[in-house]
Design an enzyme around this catalytic site. Structure first.
Site, PDB file in Angstrom:
ATOM      1  N   CYS A  78      24.556 -27.226  25.474  1.00 53.07           N
ATOM      2  CA  CYS A  78      24.556 -25.868  25.579  1.00 53.07           C
ATOM      3  C   CYS A  78      24.534 -25.099  26.763  1.00 53.07           C
ATOM      4  O   CYS A  78      25.711 -25.402  27.653  1.00 53.07           O
ATOM      5  CB  CYS A  78      23.316 -25.097  24.798  1.00 53.07           C
ATOM      6  SG  CYS A  78      23.466 -23.407  24.315  1.00 53.07           S
ATOM      7  N   HIS A 180      24.564 -27.207  19.970  1.00 49.45           N
ATOM      8  CA  HIS A 180      23.320 -28.193  19.986  1.00 49.45           C
ATOM      9  C   HIS A 180      23.457 -29.592  19.131  1.00 49.45           C
ATOM     10  O   HIS A 180      23.326 -29.352  17.702  1.00 49.45           O
ATOM     11  CB  HIS A 180      22.068 -26.953  19.532  1.00 49.45           C
ATOM     12  CG  HIS A 180      21.867 -25.904  20.255  1.00 49.45           C
ATOM     13  ND1 HIS A 180      20.880 -25.943  21.417  1.00 49.45           N
ATOM     14  CD2 HIS A 180      22.318 -24.646  20.569  1.00 49.45           C
ATOM     15  CE1 HIS A 180      20.984 -25.062  21.960  1.00 49.45           C
ATOM     16  NE2 HIS A 180      21.626 -24.099  21.321  1.00 49.45           N
ATOM     17  N   GLU A 182      21.092 -31.486  18.736  1.00 53.91           N
ATOM     18  CA  GLU A 182      19.906 -31.689  17.766  1.00 53.91           C
ATOM     19  C   GLU A 182      19.838 -30.928  16.833  1.00 53.91           C
ATOM     20  O   GLU A 182      18.925 -30.970  15.794  1.00 53.91           O
ATOM     21  CB  GLU A 182      18.782 -31.546  18.938  1.00 53.91           C
ATOM     22  CG  GLU A 182      18.630 -29.972  19.070  1.00 53.91           C
ATOM     23  CD  GLU A 182      19.258 -29.324  20.250  1.00 53.91           C
ATOM     24  OE1 GLU A 182      19.070 -28.223  20.631  1.00 53.91           O
ATOM     25  OE2 GLU A 182      20.426 -29.950  20.380  1.00 53.91           O
TER      26      GLU A 182
END
Length: 200
Positions: A78, A180, A182
Protein backbone atom coordinates in the site's frame (compact mmCIF):
# COMPACT_ATOMS: atom_id res chain seq x y z
CA UNK A 1 10.46 -21.82 8.56
CA UNK A 2 10.76 -18.61 6.58
CA UNK A 3 11.52 -15.54 8.69
CA UNK A 4 10.09 -12.11 7.85
CA UNK A 5 10.75 -8.75 9.48
CA UNK A 6 7.71 -6.48 9.25
CA UNK A 7 8.69 -2.87 9.83
CA UNK A 8 6.54 -1.47 12.64
CA UNK A 9 7.11 2.27 12.47
CA UNK A 10 3.72 3.67 13.45
CA UNK A 11 2.35 4.21 9.95
CA UNK A 12 -0.27 1.51 9.62
CA UNK A 13 -1.78 -1.55 11.19
CA UNK A 14 0.81 -4.32 10.96
CA UNK A 15 -1.27 -6.94 12.77
CA UNK A 16 -3.24 -8.04 9.70
CA UNK A 17 0.00 -8.48 7.73
CA UNK A 18 1.51 -10.45 10.60
CA UNK A 19 -1.49 -12.77 10.90
CA UNK A 20 -1.65 -13.38 7.14
CA UNK A 21 2.02 -14.37 7.08
CA UNK A 22 1.70 -16.58 10.13
CA UNK A 23 -1.21 -18.42 8.50
CA UNK A 24 1.25 -19.29 5.73
CA UNK A 25 3.73 -20.69 8.25
CA UNK A 26 6.16 -17.76 8.41
CA UNK A 27 7.97 -16.64 11.55
CA UNK A 28 7.17 -12.93 11.79
CA UNK A 29 9.09 -10.31 13.76
CA UNK A 30 7.57 -6.85 14.14
CA UNK A 31 10.46 -4.45 14.54
CA UNK A 32 11.73 -0.90 14.25
CA UNK A 33 15.33 -1.91 15.01
CA UNK A 34 17.70 -0.96 12.15
CA UNK A 35 20.09 -3.82 13.00
CA UNK A 36 17.32 -6.42 12.93
CA UNK A 37 16.06 -5.10 9.60
CA UNK A 38 19.54 -5.06 8.07
CA UNK A 39 20.10 -8.73 8.96
CA UNK A 40 16.58 -10.02 8.17
CA UNK A 41 15.98 -12.83 5.70
CA UNK A 42 13.28 -10.70 4.02
CA UNK A 43 11.42 -7.50 4.89
CA UNK A 44 7.92 -6.11 4.46
CA UNK A 45 7.38 -2.34 4.56
CA UNK A 46 3.67 -1.73 5.22
CA UNK A 47 2.00 1.65 5.42
CA UNK A 48 -1.29 3.49 5.61
CA UNK A 49 -1.81 7.23 5.59
CA UNK A 50 0.45 10.14 4.70
CA UNK A 51 3.80 9.73 2.95
CA UNK A 52 5.31 12.72 4.77
CA UNK A 53 4.54 11.28 8.18
CA UNK A 54 5.78 7.83 7.14
CA UNK A 55 9.11 9.17 5.87
CA UNK A 56 9.59 11.22 9.04
CA UNK A 57 9.01 8.14 11.17
CA UNK A 58 11.48 6.11 9.09
CA UNK A 59 14.02 8.91 9.42
CA UNK A 60 13.52 9.37 13.16
CA UNK A 61 14.02 5.62 13.71
CA UNK A 62 17.15 5.46 11.57
CA UNK A 63 15.52 3.08 9.10
CA UNK A 64 16.04 4.83 5.77
CA UNK A 65 19.65 3.70 5.24
CA UNK A 66 19.08 0.01 6.09
CA UNK A 67 15.98 -0.12 3.87
CA UNK A 68 17.86 1.43 0.95
CA UNK A 69 20.79 -0.95 1.43
CA UNK A 70 18.73 -4.10 2.02
CA UNK A 71 19.97 -6.78 -0.44
CA UNK A 72 17.33 -9.50 0.00
CA UNK A 73 13.60 -9.61 -0.90
CA UNK A 74 11.71 -6.51 0.24
CA UNK A 75 7.98 -5.94 -0.28
CA UNK A 76 6.25 -2.57 0.10
CA UNK A 77 2.52 -2.79 0.77
CA UNK A 78 0.00 0.00 0.00
CA UNK A 79 1.75 3.21 1.12
CA UNK A 80 4.85 1.03 1.42
CA UNK A 81 4.84 0.59 -2.38
CA UNK A 82 4.62 4.33 -2.87
CA UNK A 83 7.54 4.92 -0.50
CA UNK A 84 9.78 2.90 -2.83
CA UNK A 85 9.57 5.67 -5.45
CA UNK A 86 11.51 8.93 -5.70
CA UNK A 87 9.03 11.53 -4.54
CA UNK A 88 5.38 12.29 -3.82
CA UNK A 89 3.39 15.40 -4.65
CA UNK A 90 1.57 15.11 -1.32
CA UNK A 91 1.42 18.52 0.37
CA UNK A 92 4.38 20.62 -0.77
CA UNK A 93 6.21 17.54 -1.97
CA UNK A 94 7.93 14.69 -0.13
CA UNK A 95 11.20 12.93 -0.87
CA UNK A 96 10.71 9.16 -0.66
CA UNK A 97 13.17 6.25 -0.56
CA UNK A 98 14.24 6.66 -4.17
CA UNK A 99 14.53 2.93 -4.94
CA UNK A 100 12.37 3.17 -8.08
CA UNK A 101 12.45 6.26 -10.32
CA UNK A 102 9.37 8.44 -10.59
CA UNK A 103 6.92 10.59 -8.67
CA UNK A 104 3.78 9.47 -6.84
CA UNK A 105 0.83 11.72 -7.71
CA UNK A 106 -2.66 12.33 -6.43
CA UNK A 107 -5.18 9.89 -7.85
CA UNK A 108 -7.39 11.64 -10.42
CA UNK A 109 -9.67 9.05 -12.01
CA UNK A 110 -11.80 9.85 -15.02
CA UNK A 111 -15.51 10.32 -14.49
CA UNK A 112 -17.11 10.54 -11.08
CA UNK A 113 -15.23 7.76 -9.30
CA UNK A 114 -14.59 8.65 -5.65
CA UNK A 115 -11.16 9.27 -4.17
CA UNK A 116 -9.71 7.48 -2.30
CA UNK A 117 -10.07 4.30 -4.29
CA UNK A 118 -11.54 1.84 -1.79
CA UNK A 119 -12.63 -1.63 -2.80
CA UNK A 120 -12.00 -4.54 -5.13
CA UNK A 121 -10.42 -4.11 -8.56
CA UNK A 122 -9.15 -6.61 -11.10
CA UNK A 123 -5.44 -7.09 -11.74
CA UNK A 124 -4.17 -7.14 -15.32
CA UNK A 125 -0.78 -8.78 -15.53
CA UNK A 126 1.75 -6.92 -17.64
CA UNK A 127 4.64 -9.38 -17.43
CA UNK A 128 5.60 -12.55 -15.63
CA UNK A 129 7.32 -12.47 -12.27
CA UNK A 130 7.87 -14.97 -9.46
CA UNK A 131 5.76 -12.81 -7.11
CA UNK A 132 2.73 -13.29 -9.38
CA UNK A 133 3.11 -17.00 -10.08
CA UNK A 134 -0.31 -18.63 -9.76
CA UNK A 135 -2.21 -15.32 -9.72
CA UNK A 136 -4.72 -15.35 -12.56
CA UNK A 137 -5.02 -12.45 -14.94
CA UNK A 138 -8.21 -10.68 -13.82
CA UNK A 139 -7.92 -11.74 -10.17
CA UNK A 140 -9.39 -9.29 -7.68
CA UNK A 141 -7.37 -7.36 -5.08
CA UNK A 142 -8.48 -4.96 -2.34
CA UNK A 143 -7.30 -1.33 -2.67
CA UNK A 144 -7.38 1.66 -0.32
CA UNK A 145 -5.38 4.64 -1.66
CA UNK A 146 -5.63 8.26 -2.72
CA UNK A 147 -2.27 8.53 -4.50
CA UNK A 148 -0.92 6.53 -7.43
CA UNK A 149 2.56 5.43 -8.49
CA UNK A 150 3.88 6.23 -11.97
CA UNK A 151 3.33 3.61 -14.65
CA UNK A 152 6.67 2.59 -16.14
CA UNK A 153 9.24 -0.16 -16.57
CA UNK A 154 8.79 -1.33 -12.96
CA UNK A 155 5.10 -2.15 -13.44
CA UNK A 156 4.26 -5.87 -13.28
CA UNK A 157 0.46 -5.61 -13.03
CA UNK A 158 -2.12 -2.86 -13.33
CA UNK A 159 -5.63 -2.09 -12.17
CA UNK A 160 -8.14 0.18 -13.86
CA UNK A 161 -9.75 2.89 -11.75
CA UNK A 162 -10.76 5.45 -14.33
CA UNK A 163 -7.12 5.33 -15.40
CA UNK A 164 -4.10 3.09 -14.96
CA UNK A 165 -3.12 2.15 -11.41
CA UNK A 166 0.25 0.34 -11.18
CA UNK A 167 -0.81 -2.41 -8.79
CA UNK A 168 2.38 -4.47 -8.56
CA UNK A 169 5.88 -3.15 -9.22
CA UNK A 170 9.42 -4.47 -9.08
CA UNK A 171 12.94 -3.09 -9.24
CA UNK A 172 15.74 -5.60 -8.56
CA UNK A 173 15.06 -7.16 -5.11
CA UNK A 174 12.26 -4.71 -4.25
CA UNK A 175 8.61 -5.42 -4.98
CA UNK A 176 5.51 -3.40 -4.21
CA UNK A 177 1.75 -4.03 -4.02
CA UNK A 178 -0.48 -0.97 -4.08
CA UNK A 179 -3.32 -3.09 -2.74
CA UNK A 180 -3.47 -5.00 0.55
CA UNK A 181 -2.50 -8.62 -0.16
CA UNK A 182 -3.42 -9.56 3.41
CA UNK A 183 -7.02 -8.51 2.61
CA UNK A 184 -7.14 -9.80 -0.95
CA UNK A 185 -8.40 -13.35 -0.46
CA UNK A 186 -6.83 -16.10 -2.57
CA UNK A 187 -4.83 -13.80 -4.86
CA UNK A 188 -3.32 -11.95 -1.91
CA UNK A 189 -2.46 -15.14 -0.06
CA UNK A 190 -0.76 -16.47 -3.21
CA UNK A 191 1.33 -13.31 -3.51
CA UNK A 192 2.42 -13.48 0.13
CA UNK A 193 3.24 -17.18 -0.22
CA UNK A 194 5.31 -16.38 -3.32
CA UNK A 195 7.12 -13.62 -1.44
CA UNK A 196 8.11 -16.10 1.25
CA UNK A 197 9.76 -18.23 -1.44
CA UNK A 198 11.60 -15.48 -3.31
CA UNK A 199 15.38 -15.44 -3.55
CA UNK A 200 17.65 -12.71 -4.89
Amino acid sequence: MTEVAVIAYGAGNVASVQFALERLGAAVRLTDDPAVIAEAERVILPGVGAAGYAMKRLSDLGLIAPIRAFPRPLLGVCLGQQLLFGSSDEGDGVDLLGLIPGAVTRLKPAGDLPVPHMGWSRLTRDRDDALLEGVADGAYAYFVHGFVCPDGPATLARADYGGVVPAVVRSANRWGCQFHPERSAEAGATILKNFLGLSC
